[in-house]
Design a protein around this motif. Structure first.
Motif, PDB file in Angstrom:
ATOM      1  N   LEU A 101     -12.895  -3.982  -7.156  1.00  0.00           N
ATOM      2  CA  LEU A 101     -11.639  -3.238  -7.097  1.00  0.00           C
ATOM      3  C   LEU A 101     -10.491  -4.028  -7.730  1.00  0.00           C
ATOM      4  CD1 LEU A 101     -11.773  -1.849  -3.438  1.00  0.00           C
ATOM      5  CD2 LEU A 101     -12.170  -0.563  -5.549  1.00  0.00           C
ATOM      6  N   LYS A 102      -9.593  -3.292  -8.372  1.00  0.00           N
ATOM      7  CA  LYS A 102      -8.396  -3.879  -8.948  1.00  0.00           C
ATOM      8  C   LYS A 102      -7.236  -3.745  -7.958  1.00  0.00           C
ATOM      9  CE  LYS A 102      -9.836  -2.445 -13.593  1.00  0.00           C
ATOM     10  NZ  LYS A 102      -9.480  -1.632 -14.793  1.00  0.00           N
ATOM     11  N   GLN A 103      -6.164  -4.452  -8.214  1.00  0.00           N
ATOM     12  CA  GLN A 103      -4.978  -4.353  -7.373  1.00  0.00           C
ATOM     13  C   GLN A 103      -4.290  -3.013  -7.586  1.00  0.00           C
ATOM     14  OE1 GLN A 103      -3.386  -7.725  -9.313  1.00  0.00           O
ATOM     15  NE2 GLN A 103      -1.712  -6.607 -10.286  1.00  0.00           N
ATOM     16  N   GLU A 104      -3.598  -2.549  -6.551  1.00  0.00           N
ATOM     17  CA  GLU A 104      -2.772  -1.359  -6.669  1.00  0.00           C
ATOM     18  C   GLU A 104      -1.373  -1.750  -7.133  1.00  0.00           C
ATOM     19  OE1 GLU A 104      -4.510   1.578  -3.143  1.00  0.00           O
ATOM     20  OE2 GLU A 104      -2.619   0.521  -2.869  1.00  0.00           O
ATOM     21  N   THR A 105      -0.793  -0.944  -8.006  1.00  0.00           N
ATOM     22  CA  THR A 105       0.614  -1.086  -8.362  1.00  0.00           C
ATOM     23  C   THR A 105       1.251   0.297  -8.307  1.00  0.00           C
ATOM     24  OG1 THR A 105       0.112  -0.881 -10.727  1.00  0.00           O
ATOM     25  CG2 THR A 105       0.275  -3.115  -9.826  1.00  0.00           C
ATOM     26  N   SER A 106       2.547   0.323  -8.090  1.00  0.00           N
ATOM     27  CA  SER A 106       3.207   1.618  -7.960  1.00  0.00           C
ATOM     28  C   SER A 106       4.579   1.586  -8.598  1.00  0.00           C
ATOM     29  CB  SER A 106       3.342   2.009  -6.483  1.00  0.00           C
ATOM     30  OG  SER A 106       4.341   1.222  -5.855  1.00  0.00           O
ATOM     31  N   LEU A 107       5.066   2.784  -8.885  1.00  0.00           N
ATOM     32  CA  LEU A 107       6.432   2.963  -9.358  1.00  0.00           C
ATOM     33  C   LEU A 107       7.008   4.154  -8.604  1.00  0.00           C
ATOM     34  CD1 LEU A 107       8.710   2.162 -11.296  1.00  0.00           C
ATOM     35  CD2 LEU A 107       7.737   3.759 -12.966  1.00  0.00           C
ATOM     36  N   GLN A 108       8.059   3.900  -7.810  1.00  0.00           N
ATOM     37  CA  GLN A 108       8.616   4.965  -6.980  1.00  0.00           C
ATOM     38  C   GLN A 108      10.105   5.130  -7.247  1.00  0.00           C
ATOM     39  OE1 GLN A 108       7.309   5.537  -2.968  1.00  0.00           O
ATOM     40  NE2 GLN A 108       9.358   5.946  -2.212  1.00  0.00           N
ATOM     41  N   PHE A 109      10.513   6.397  -7.261  1.00  0.00           N
ATOM     42  CA  PHE A 109      11.920   6.751  -7.410  1.00  0.00           C
ATOM     43  C   PHE A 109      12.368   7.474  -6.145  1.00  0.00           C
ATOM     44  CE2 PHE A 109      10.151   6.486 -11.648  1.00  0.00           C
ATOM     45  CZ  PHE A 109      11.090   5.742 -12.340  1.00  0.00           C
ATOM     46  N   ASP A 110      13.484   7.027  -5.588  1.00  0.00           N
ATOM     47  CA  ASP A 110      14.053   7.635  -4.384  1.00  0.00           C
ATOM     48  C   ASP A 110      15.474   8.092  -4.681  1.00  0.00           C
ATOM     49  OD1 ASP A 110      12.433   6.921  -1.612  1.00  0.00           O
ATOM     50  OD2 ASP A 110      12.033   5.492  -3.229  1.00  0.00           O
ATOM     51  N   LEU A 111      15.834   9.225  -4.107  1.00  0.00           N
ATOM     52  CA  LEU A 111      17.199   9.709  -4.207  1.00  0.00           C
ATOM     53  C   LEU A 111      17.592  10.306  -2.866  1.00  0.00           C
ATOM     54  CD1 LEU A 111      19.506   9.969  -6.285  1.00  0.00           C
ATOM     55  CD2 LEU A 111      18.732  12.315  -6.706  1.00  0.00           C
ATOM     56  N   GLY A 112      18.735   9.878  -2.337  1.00  0.00           N
ATOM     57  CA  GLY A 112      19.150  10.343  -1.022  1.00  0.00           C
ATOM     58  C   GLY A 112      20.615  10.715  -0.984  1.00  0.00           C
ATOM     59  N   LEU A 113      20.934  11.685  -0.140  1.00  0.00           N
ATOM     60  CA  LEU A 113      22.312  12.114   0.068  1.00  0.00           C
ATOM     61  C   LEU A 113      22.563  12.163   1.566  1.00  0.00           C
ATOM     62  CD1 LEU A 113      24.906  13.154  -1.377  1.00  0.00           C
ATOM     63  CD2 LEU A 113      24.024  15.467  -0.997  1.00  0.00           C
ATOM     64  N   GLU A 114      23.597  11.466   2.036  1.00  0.00           N
ATOM     65  CA  GLU A 114      23.910  11.409   3.457  1.00  0.00           C
ATOM     66  C   GLU A 114      25.365  11.801   3.692  1.00  0.00           C
ATOM     67  OE1 GLU A 114      23.039   7.495   4.773  1.00  0.00           O
ATOM     68  OE2 GLU A 114      20.894   7.602   4.305  1.00  0.00           O
TER      69      GLU A 114
ATOM     70  N   ASN B 130      -4.432   2.706  -9.764  1.00  0.00           N
ATOM     71  CA  ASN B 130      -5.609   2.111  -9.105  1.00  0.00           C
ATOM     72  C   ASN B 130      -5.544   2.282  -7.585  1.00  0.00           C
ATOM     73  OD1 ASN B 130      -6.752   1.098 -11.582  1.00  0.00           O
ATOM     74  ND2 ASN B 130      -5.212  -0.529 -11.512  1.00  0.00           N
ATOM     75  N   TYR B 131      -5.124   3.451  -7.155  1.00  0.00           N
ATOM     76  CA  TYR B 131      -5.053   3.799  -5.736  1.00  0.00           C
ATOM     77  C   TYR B 131      -6.453   3.706  -5.119  1.00  0.00           C
ATOM     78  CZ  TYR B 131      -4.281   6.828  -1.633  1.00  0.00           C
ATOM     79  OH  TYR B 131      -4.202   7.352  -0.364  1.00  0.00           O
ATOM     80  N   ILE B 132      -6.573   2.973  -4.020  1.00  0.00           N
ATOM     81  CA  ILE B 132      -7.870   2.732  -3.364  1.00  0.00           C
ATOM     82  C   ILE B 132      -8.009   3.660  -2.162  1.00  0.00           C
ATOM     83  CG2 ILE B 132      -9.319   1.011  -2.231  1.00  0.00           C
ATOM     84  CD1 ILE B 132      -7.619  -1.142  -3.693  1.00  0.00           C
ATOM     85  N   TYR B 133      -9.165   4.301  -2.048  1.00  0.00           N
ATOM     86  CA  TYR B 133      -9.405   5.151  -0.878  1.00  0.00           C
ATOM     87  C   TYR B 133     -10.893   5.250  -0.610  1.00  0.00           C
ATOM     88  CZ  TYR B 133     -10.766   9.021  -3.973  1.00  0.00           C
ATOM     89  OH  TYR B 133     -11.400   9.808  -4.901  1.00  0.00           O
ATOM     90  N   PRO B 134     -11.291   5.461   0.656  1.00  0.00           N
ATOM     91  CA  PRO B 134     -12.707   5.639   0.978  1.00  0.00           C
ATOM     92  C   PRO B 134     -13.094   7.108   0.906  1.00  0.00           C
ATOM     93  CG  PRO B 134     -11.450   5.448   3.000  1.00  0.00           C
ATOM     94  CD  PRO B 134     -10.455   5.370   1.870  1.00  0.00           C
TER      95      PRO B 134
ATOM     96  N   ASP C  82     -27.970   9.948  11.549  1.00  0.00           N
ATOM     97  CA  ASP C  82     -27.415   9.607  10.242  1.00  0.00           C
ATOM     98  C   ASP C  82     -25.898   9.503  10.326  1.00  0.00           C
ATOM     99  OD1 ASP C  82     -29.900   9.582   9.086  1.00  0.00           O
ATOM    100  OD2 ASP C  82     -29.828  11.688   8.481  1.00  0.00           O
ATOM    101  N   LEU C  83     -25.362   8.414   9.760  1.00  0.00           N
ATOM    102  CA  LEU C  83     -23.923   8.240   9.654  1.00  0.00           C
ATOM    103  C   LEU C  83     -23.489   8.528   8.221  1.00  0.00           C
ATOM    104  CD1 LEU C  83     -23.227   4.903  11.587  1.00  0.00           C
ATOM    105  CD2 LEU C  83     -22.484   7.183  12.259  1.00  0.00           C
ATOM    106  N   PRO C  84     -22.351   9.220   8.027  1.00  0.00           N
ATOM    107  CA  PRO C  84     -21.852   9.409   6.664  1.00  0.00           C
ATOM    108  C   PRO C  84     -21.431   8.068   6.073  1.00  0.00           C
ATOM    109  CG  PRO C  84     -20.223  10.166   8.267  1.00  0.00           C
ATOM    110  CD  PRO C  84     -21.476   9.865   9.037  1.00  0.00           C
ATOM    111  N   VAL C  85     -21.776   7.849   4.815  1.00  0.00           N
ATOM    112  CA  VAL C  85     -21.427   6.605   4.128  1.00  0.00           C
ATOM    113  C   VAL C  85     -20.120   6.802   3.371  1.00  0.00           C
ATOM    114  CG1 VAL C  85     -22.098   4.966   2.330  1.00  0.00           C
ATOM    115  CG2 VAL C  85     -23.811   5.836   3.935  1.00  0.00           C
ATOM    116  N   TYR C  86     -19.186   5.920   3.626  1.00  0.00           N
ATOM    117  CA  TYR C  86     -17.904   5.948   2.925  1.00  0.00           C
ATOM    118  C   TYR C  86     -17.835   4.739   1.997  1.00  0.00           C
ATOM    119  CZ  TYR C  86     -15.850   9.724   5.681  1.00  0.00           C
ATOM    120  OH  TYR C  86     -15.566  10.945   6.239  1.00  0.00           O
ATOM    121  N   ARG C  87     -17.604   4.998   0.715  1.00  0.00           N
ATOM    122  CA  ARG C  87     -17.471   3.948  -0.284  1.00  0.00           C
ATOM    123  C   ARG C  87     -16.040   3.917  -0.806  1.00  0.00           C
ATOM    124  NH1 ARG C  87     -22.373   1.938  -2.218  1.00  0.00           N
ATOM    125  NH2 ARG C  87     -24.213   3.088  -1.498  1.00  0.00           N
ATOM    126  N   TYR C  88     -15.577   2.717  -1.152  1.00  0.00           N
ATOM    127  CA  TYR C  88     -14.212   2.568  -1.649  1.00  0.00           C
ATOM    128  C   TYR C  88     -14.197   2.708  -3.166  1.00  0.00           C
ATOM    129  CZ  TYR C  88     -12.687   1.053   2.950  1.00  0.00           C
ATOM    130  OH  TYR C  88     -12.374   1.020   4.288  1.00  0.00           O
TER     131      TYR C  88
END
Length: 766
Positions: free
Chosen positions: A554-567, A586-590, A609-615
């Motif tokens: 697995l590779k590392q995850e990276t993200s780019l997020q934009f937020d905008l708020g009004l209060e 590179n979002y990781i999930y099982p 039988d157990l369900p197999v979860y792979r990442y």
């Protein structure tokens, strides 16, 4: 060797003469008055968070903050019930007194926050979305644990395993993407697991600050989705010694929870001690009690420290211990639960407080040294912490654990806030952690491993009359070494050594664009290295009904997020709107792909039988919004409303992401009558509407929407020792049978808890 260097660093710090940092001692005086009438306000609370300095106004509205530095700029905050919270930056080199005018307000507010910035800041100048939940609201929520108590905050949800275990989810992200901070240090307690909750005493939290959005700039890996910052009690003013006893009882699972706290301040020598206990049998819905879903918990924690003119230094220590029952199977077609012999369990048997197999036994030790030393006009903030997490799972025997994980974590966090240069506030920091994990049982899920990571950042904030802008840059490096394991001639784990590194950045602003209206925006990148389960798991994950297999490529995850708020915050109306868009590479999930299963034999010889979860990995988008509007058109009547929505998309398949919470709408009406002899009395009714989750991954199922009715009543009585609080909170009062989409018991047909009424009392003494 790296651990030895860290321990030597801490030892030198502990025994380095405090006089080296000593600064000239001074006092800061002031008076708090009503802005309209100029009448003094006795009993107002004044504190400087960065100095842990606190005091209360006398009958003339006057106050004295003792043992403060003779120079330096600090954010001072003033609170008084029925008035708008006030904060101001004071320069102790040029000011030694201040008259503070407070304006009446029926809006509850928390101006100063410490999360999301290297220094305490007015929340109006914070570009990130930070929500504060106070101690009173936490207590009156009726939550069975710390995360359950904040799960109705817009944008916050929980992965729950019955009433005992809750994991925080912020805007659809959880596990190692949300960082929990306790005693100023990051919590490290095998938090990669579904059934691994937060190991912190619920009663110890004076408030919780929740940062929603990527916080990798200041906190490094594992803060890609946000931060839950558990903040302890403020120390009392010099010469004050007090204590409280708090106790609650909940009807659904018979939860008894009590906590005793003592604290004091003797001329700057501060101390606190707390012991807490919880005990519950299995939770229920309708006329069914889920057997072996109970838990018990015994916690101890304490603090010793100094508050002086040179700053403060607090040593905290705690022992968190809990036993949690694990449910292996759901009910039969008639809704009945069976024992190990296949016999139907009666209600009285299901409600036994004795835990049956399997169950978890978790012990977590934490020691942290949290300091802020005044160096000239700057501040050196440090946190050194050591944690040991011992996690045992008993399956075949109550004496010998099958899974036995021992995790040791050494963390350090050093920041220096430079003296302000005009309106510019610069800061730099370095953080790191060394971990070592060892399997001591005969069952395995993750390999033995060690990891080492370090990060450094630079941060700059520019303050304006009506707002601020900020920017920052950070570099992180992490190395994980998973160890080989051959057990009884079978290769369980194959060794690996992985390295991850990343550059993160953030740019944000907050401006008051009109009177009482603030516009906020932030663009930030995040980073997360894969956790050990994602890299190396190979085994049955108890309590989650699945077999997990990791992926060391697995590779590392990276993200780019934009937020905008009004209060918007006025005297009788508040309004908030936040929108965000987050792309994760590179979002990781099982996932359970092609209906893969693994044969597994139970201790009684039966197999299934157990369900197999792979990442696996993909690129993903998460977009969403949160809105809130509170009306206080009549002083004693509050009408609070909120909405939150998150949409997750797998960009490779254009299908929904797994484990995304359903949209929700919360409506609360609260009446606060003025009753002679009583304070803060209230009656409230709340309706929670959770919409259908029709967007789900291939291995999930649709979750229908539901509506829950809550209510509460409480009051405060003033005594010679302080305030005595009494409250009653009712949840799911219509006893609705429902599944939360993130419940780990949903796949086996176990509903979420039914009707629950919690009775609480908090008694002051000393």
């Amino acid at each position: 060797m790296k651990r030895l260097h860290l321990l030597l660093f801490i030892a030198l710090y502990l025994f380095f003469p405090v006089s080296t940092f000593a600064s000239e001692m001074a006092q800061f005086r002031g008076k708090v008055v009503d802005a309209s009438t100029q009448a003094p306000l006795p009993g107002a609370t004044i504190y400087i968070t960065d100095l842990k300095a606190i005091t209360i106004t006398n009958n003339q509205g006057e106050f004295i903050l003792k043992n403060v530095p003779a120079k330096g700029k600090f954010l001072l905050e003033v609170r008084f019930v029925g008035y708008k919270t006030y904060s101001v930056l004071v320069d102790l080199a040029t000011q030694n007194s201040l008259t503070i005018d407070l304006s009446p307000s029926i809006i509850e507010s928390a101006e100063v926050v410490i999360t999301g910035s290297p220094f305490s800041s007015n929340n109006k100048t914070n570009s990130l979305s930070v929500v504060t939940v106070g101690k009173t609201k936490l207590a009156q929520s009726g939550g069975t644990n710390l995360i359950d108590a904040i799960a109705k905050i817009p944008g916050i949800s929980q992965v729950s395993t019955g009433g005992a275990i809750s994991k925080p989810i912020i805007r659809g992200l959880g596990y190692n993407r949300v960082l929990t901070m306790v005693d100023g240090a990051r919590e490290e307690s095998q938090q990669w697991g579904d059934e691994h909750g937060v190991v912190a005493d619920q009663f110890s939290a004076a408030r919780i600050e929740i940062l929603k959005g990527p916080a990798s700039l200041l906190y490094g890996s594992d803060a890609l989705g946000g931060v839950i910052n558990v903040i302890d009690e403020l120390v009392p003013a010099p010469g004050v010694h007090n204590g409280t006893f708090t106790s609650t009882y909940s009807t659904n699972n018979g939860l008894t929870a009590s906590s005793l706290m003592l604290q004091g301040n003797e001329d700057g020598f501060v101390y606190r001690g707390r012991t807490s206990y919880k005990n519950a049998f299995g939770f229920g819905y309708k006329d069914i009690t889920v057997p072996n879903s109970g838990f018990n918990e015994m916690n101890f924690n304490g603090m010793l420290g100094l508050n002086k003119s040179w700053g403060y230094s607090h040593l905290t220590f705690s022992r968190f211990h809990t036993n949690v029952g694990l449910v292996e199977e759901g009910p039969d077609e008639q809704g009945r639960f069976m024992n190990h012999d296949g016999e139907v369990l009666s209600q009285s048997e299901a409600k036994e407080r004795r835990l049956d197999l399997p169950f978890q036994n978790i012990t977590h030790y934490r020691t942290a040294l949290n300091s802020n030393i005044i160096l000239g006009k700057g501040q050196l903030k440090t946190v050194f912490a050591f944690q040991t997490n011992i996690r045992k799972e008993f399956e075949e025997s109550a004496q010998e654990p099958g899974l036995n994980l021992n995790l040791k974590s050494y963390t350090y966090d050093v920041k220096y806030n430079f003296p302000a240069i005009g309106q510019w506030q610069p800061a730099i920091g370095i953080q790191g952690m060394y971990q070592d994990n060892v399997n001591k049982g005969e069952e395995f899920l993750i390999p033995d491993y060690n990891s080492n990571n370090i990060g450094a950042f630079a941060y700059l904030k520019r303050n304006f009359t009506k707002g601020a802008i900020n920017a920052g840059l950070r570099y992180d490096y992490k190395k994980v070494n998973g160890k080989d394991l051959n057990f009884d001639g079978e290769q369980i784990f194959t060794g690996f050594s992985n390295e991850f590194s990343n550059v993160s950045a953030s740019l944000g602003f907050a401006f008051e664009i009109a009177k009482n209206m603030v516009l906020k925006g932030n663009a930030g990148s995040g980073f997360r290295a894969p956790n050990i389960a994602e890299l190396g798991a190979n085994g049955r994950h108890e309590g989650t009904f699945r077999y997990e297999i990791g992926n060391s490529d697995l590779k590392q995850e990276t993200s780019l997020q934009f937020d905008l708020g009004l209060e918007y915050t006025a005297e009788s109306v508040t309004f908030g709107l936040n929108a965000y868009a987050n792309r994760i590479f590179n979002y990781i999930y099982p996932g359970n792909f092609n209906e893969e299963t693994m044969p597994f034999q139970d201790e009684d010889g039966s197999s299934h039988d157990l369900p197999v979860y792979r990442y696996v990995q993909t690129n993903a988008d998460l977009v969403g919004a949160e809105a809130s509007v509170d009306f206080h058109l009549v002083k004693s009547l509050h009408f609070e409303n909120s909405f939150s929505y998150t949409r997750g998309v797998n960009r490779a398949t254009d299908q929904p992401l797994p484990f995304i919470p359903a949209a929700s709408i919360n409506n609360d009406i609260k009446f606060e009558p003025n009753i002679k002899g009583f304070l803060d009395s209230y009656i409230k009714v709340g309706v929670t509407n959770v919409l259908k989750q029709g967007r789900f991954d291939s291995f999930e199922t649709q979750t229908n929407g539901y509506t829950l009715l809550d209510a509460g009543i409480g009051t405060t009585i003033t005594t010679g020792k302080g305030k005595l609080n009494i409250w009653v909170t009712g949840q799911n009062l219509l006893n609705k049978e429902y599944y939360n989409h993130l419940s780990r018991y949903k796949p086996v047909g176990i509903y979420n808890p039914g009707r629950n009424v919690t009775f609480g009392i908090s008694v002051p003494f000393l």
